[in-house]
Design an enzyme around this catalytic site. Structure first.
Site, mmCIF file in Angstrom:
data_model
loop_
_atom_site.group_PDB
_atom_site.id
_atom_site.type_symbol
_atom_site.label_atom_id
_atom_site.label_comp_id
_atom_site.label_asym_id
_atom_site.label_seq_id
_atom_site.Cartn_x
_atom_site.Cartn_y
_atom_site.Cartn_z
ATOM 1 N N GLU A 45 0.701 -1.166 0.061
ATOM 2 C CA GLU A 45 0.015 -0.035 -0.075
ATOM 3 C C GLU A 45 0.923 1.359 -0.001
ATOM 4 O O GLU A 45 2.000 1.036 0.558
ATOM 5 C CB GLU A 45 -0.782 -0.142 1.183
ATOM 6 C CG GLU A 45 -1.536 0.968 1.602
ATOM 7 C CD GLU A 45 -2.098 1.282 3.045
ATOM 8 O OE1 GLU A 45 -1.678 0.675 3.876
ATOM 9 O OE2 GLU A 45 -3.622 1.585 3.125
ATOM 10 N N ASN A 63 -7.004 6.470 -1.581
ATOM 11 C CA ASN A 63 -5.798 5.378 -1.450
ATOM 12 C C ASN A 63 -6.048 4.364 -2.191
ATOM 13 O O ASN A 63 -7.080 3.521 -2.242
ATOM 14 C CB ASN A 63 -5.811 5.118 0.244
ATOM 15 C CG ASN A 63 -4.851 4.026 0.696
ATOM 16 O OD1 ASN A 63 -3.848 3.908 -0.164
ATOM 17 N ND2 ASN A 63 -4.463 4.230 1.914
ATOM 18 N N LYS A 110 -9.717 2.414 -1.692
ATOM 19 C CA LYS A 110 -9.850 1.686 -0.238
ATOM 20 C C LYS A 110 -11.138 2.260 0.397
ATOM 21 O O LYS A 110 -11.441 3.314 0.626
ATOM 22 C CB LYS A 110 -8.388 2.274 0.490
ATOM 23 C CG LYS A 110 -8.358 1.564 1.864
ATOM 24 C CD LYS A 110 -7.095 1.838 2.844
ATOM 25 C CE LYS A 110 -7.172 1.215 3.947
ATOM 26 N NZ LYS A 110 -5.704 1.854 4.649
ATOM 27 N N GLU A 153 -5.606 8.849 7.681
ATOM 28 C CA GLU A 153 -6.478 8.218 6.538
ATOM 29 C C GLU A 153 -7.876 8.950 6.246
ATOM 30 O O GLU A 153 -8.195 9.464 5.308
ATOM 31 C CB GLU A 153 -6.480 6.866 6.644
ATOM 32 C CG GLU A 153 -5.112 6.252 6.273
ATOM 33 C CD GLU A 153 -5.276 4.894 5.875
ATOM 34 O OE1 GLU A 153 -5.869 4.625 4.904
ATOM 35 O OE2 GLU A 153 -4.573 3.895 6.591
ATOM 36 N N CYS A 179 -4.715 -2.899 2.842
ATOM 37 C CA CYS A 179 -4.453 -2.932 4.392
ATOM 38 C C CYS A 179 -5.526 -3.160 5.431
ATOM 39 O O CYS A 179 -5.953 -4.261 5.512
ATOM 40 C CB CYS A 179 -3.854 -1.514 4.670
ATOM 41 S SG CYS A 179 -2.918 -1.802 6.467
ATOM 42 N N ASN A 208 0.185 -1.186 5.379
ATOM 43 C CA ASN A 208 1.130 -0.435 6.349
ATOM 44 C C ASN A 208 0.651 -0.468 7.629
ATOM 45 O O ASN A 208 -0.278 0.330 7.843
ATOM 46 C CB ASN A 208 1.299 1.250 5.991
ATOM 47 C CG ASN A 208 2.182 1.374 4.494
ATOM 48 O OD1 ASN A 208 3.344 1.848 4.589
ATOM 49 N ND2 ASN A 208 1.459 1.424 3.586
HETATM 50 N N1 CDV Z 1 -2.795 1.432 6.522
HETATM 51 C C1 CDV Z 1 -3.681 0.811 7.547
HETATM 52 O O1 CDV Z 1 -4.886 0.678 7.012
HETATM 53 N N2 CDV Z 1 -3.229 0.414 8.884
HETATM 54 C C2 CDV Z 1 -4.232 -0.204 9.818
HETATM 55 C C3 CDV Z 1 -3.699 0.234 10.940
HETATM 56 C C4 CDV Z 1 -4.107 1.538 11.549
HETATM 57 C C5 CDV Z 1 -4.027 -0.535 12.149
HETATM 58 C C6 CDV Z 1 -4.132 -1.529 9.541
HETATM 59 O O2 CDV Z 1 -5.140 -2.214 9.688
HETATM 60 O O3 CDV Z 1 -3.182 -2.209 9.534
#
Ligand code: CDV
Length: 318
Positions: free
Chosen positions: A51, A111, A128, A147, A173, A198
């Site tokens: 990501e 995103n 996203k 975000e 993510c 991430n």
């Molecule tokens: N980039 C993300 O979506 N990170 C989230 C963090 C905030 C926990 C994740 O679900 O990994």
């Protein structure tokens, strides 16, 4: 994606070590191309990148929107700085998934991830949907997770694309923690779900033990691969970005729920496996034969309610 035998493909996951604020796009793209070449050398047909792969994980910084857009968003894809990755993919005849921050011509911010085929054509786009974090400035927190400030909720849904006869879905993510993500794609016959992430090793909302961050990352993908009879390829950006640590643990998970490949460090690292798509078919034909066993009439609350509410009136027992 092409395969030698009918239902086997080479899947690679290209984990990235840190991308610091000072790193240029050109330097990042050189790293991606190097990993793409390594994956091709290991007979991969498709590579999963993280990501927001082209920049540092900027939602950790409170900044003016204008500065954020100028520094971290892509106005077009591929653009001249990212073109070398597309050129290498075409030369090596290898497809890829890439996450980046998208600025649309109308000025909207998402995103985003794309699916690129082995002719370097963008064949799919995802924006996203589950945006974690907050939009206010948490001045007491060691870092931000903005975000909700920098991106809109995605407007394209969870799609599945046919890429050289493999049905591929994608997400990003935090989406990987939500069962709906996978089920919407497996109901479109997804065989492989790819995602980048991430994940900071610290939770800004409560003092979560660090080991739980990795445990939950693993458990959601292992359970979801099994319950949806799909392969999952997950690529993290990890290590210390300007001192802020993110978990590694990039992996390839089989429809059995087993992890078949996993990164070992927190640097750039390619992991690869020859995955048999028919393994998913076996699970889909039996325990997770959706057409035979699902009862959507009993799942209505999933689409009717967002948050939890009161219990439904009890059924009358006869
Ligand atoms: N980039 C993300 O979506 N990170 C989230 C963090 C905030 C926990 C994740 O679900 O990994």
């Amino acid at each position: 994606m092409k395969s030698n035998s009918s239902r086997k493909i080479g899947l690679a996951v290209a984990q990235m070590g840190p991308v610091n604020l000072a790193d240029s796009r050109a330097a990042v793209v050189r790293r991606l191309v190097e990993m793409l070449r390594e994956a091709a050398g290991r007979k991969a047909d498709f590579v999963v990148f993280p990501e927001l792969a082209l920049t540092t994980f900027f939602p950790r910084y409170w900044m003016d929107e204008g500065e954020i857009v100028e520094r971290f968003f892509e106005r077009s894809m591929p653009n001249p700085e990212v073109q070398p990755l597309f050129d290498a993919a075409r030369e090596l005849s290898i497809g890829f998934y890439l996450g980046y921050a998208e600025l649309t011509p109308a000025g909207r911010r998402f995103n985003t991830s794309i699916l690129v085929d082995r002719h370097a054509r963008i064949i799919g786009k995802y924006r996203k949907i589950h945006l974690p974090g907050h939009s206010d400035h948490k001045t007491e927190a060691p870092f931000q997770h903005l975000e909700k400030k920098y991106f809109e909720v995605g407007d394209l849904g969870f799609g599945v694309w046919d890429i050289d006869d493999v049905k591929v879905g994608m997400c990003l993510c935090n989406d990987r923690r939500w069962p709906e993500t996978y089920r919407v794609m497996s109901l479109q016959s997804a065989e492989l779900i790819v995602l980048g992430y991430n994940t900071p090793s610290k939770n800004i909302h409560w003092n979560e033990p660090t080991h739980l961050r990795t445990f939950h990352h693993e458990i959601v993908m292992q359970a979801s691969a099994y319950q949806n009879a799909v392969w999952i390829g997950a690529a993290g950006k990890c290590g210390h970005e300007d001192g802020f640590h993110m978990i590694g643990g990039s992996m390839i998970v089989a429809p059995s729920g087993e992890i078949v490949a996993r990164s070992s460090g927190e640097e750039d690292e390619v992991i690869a496996a020859r995955i048999d798509l028919d393994l998913g078919t076996t699970f889909r034909d039996h325990v997770f034969n959706f057409a035979r066993h699902r009862s959507p009439e009993h799942y209505r609350l999933i689409v009717e309610r967002v948050g939890a509410g009161d219990p439904l009136p009890a059924a009358v027992l006869e």
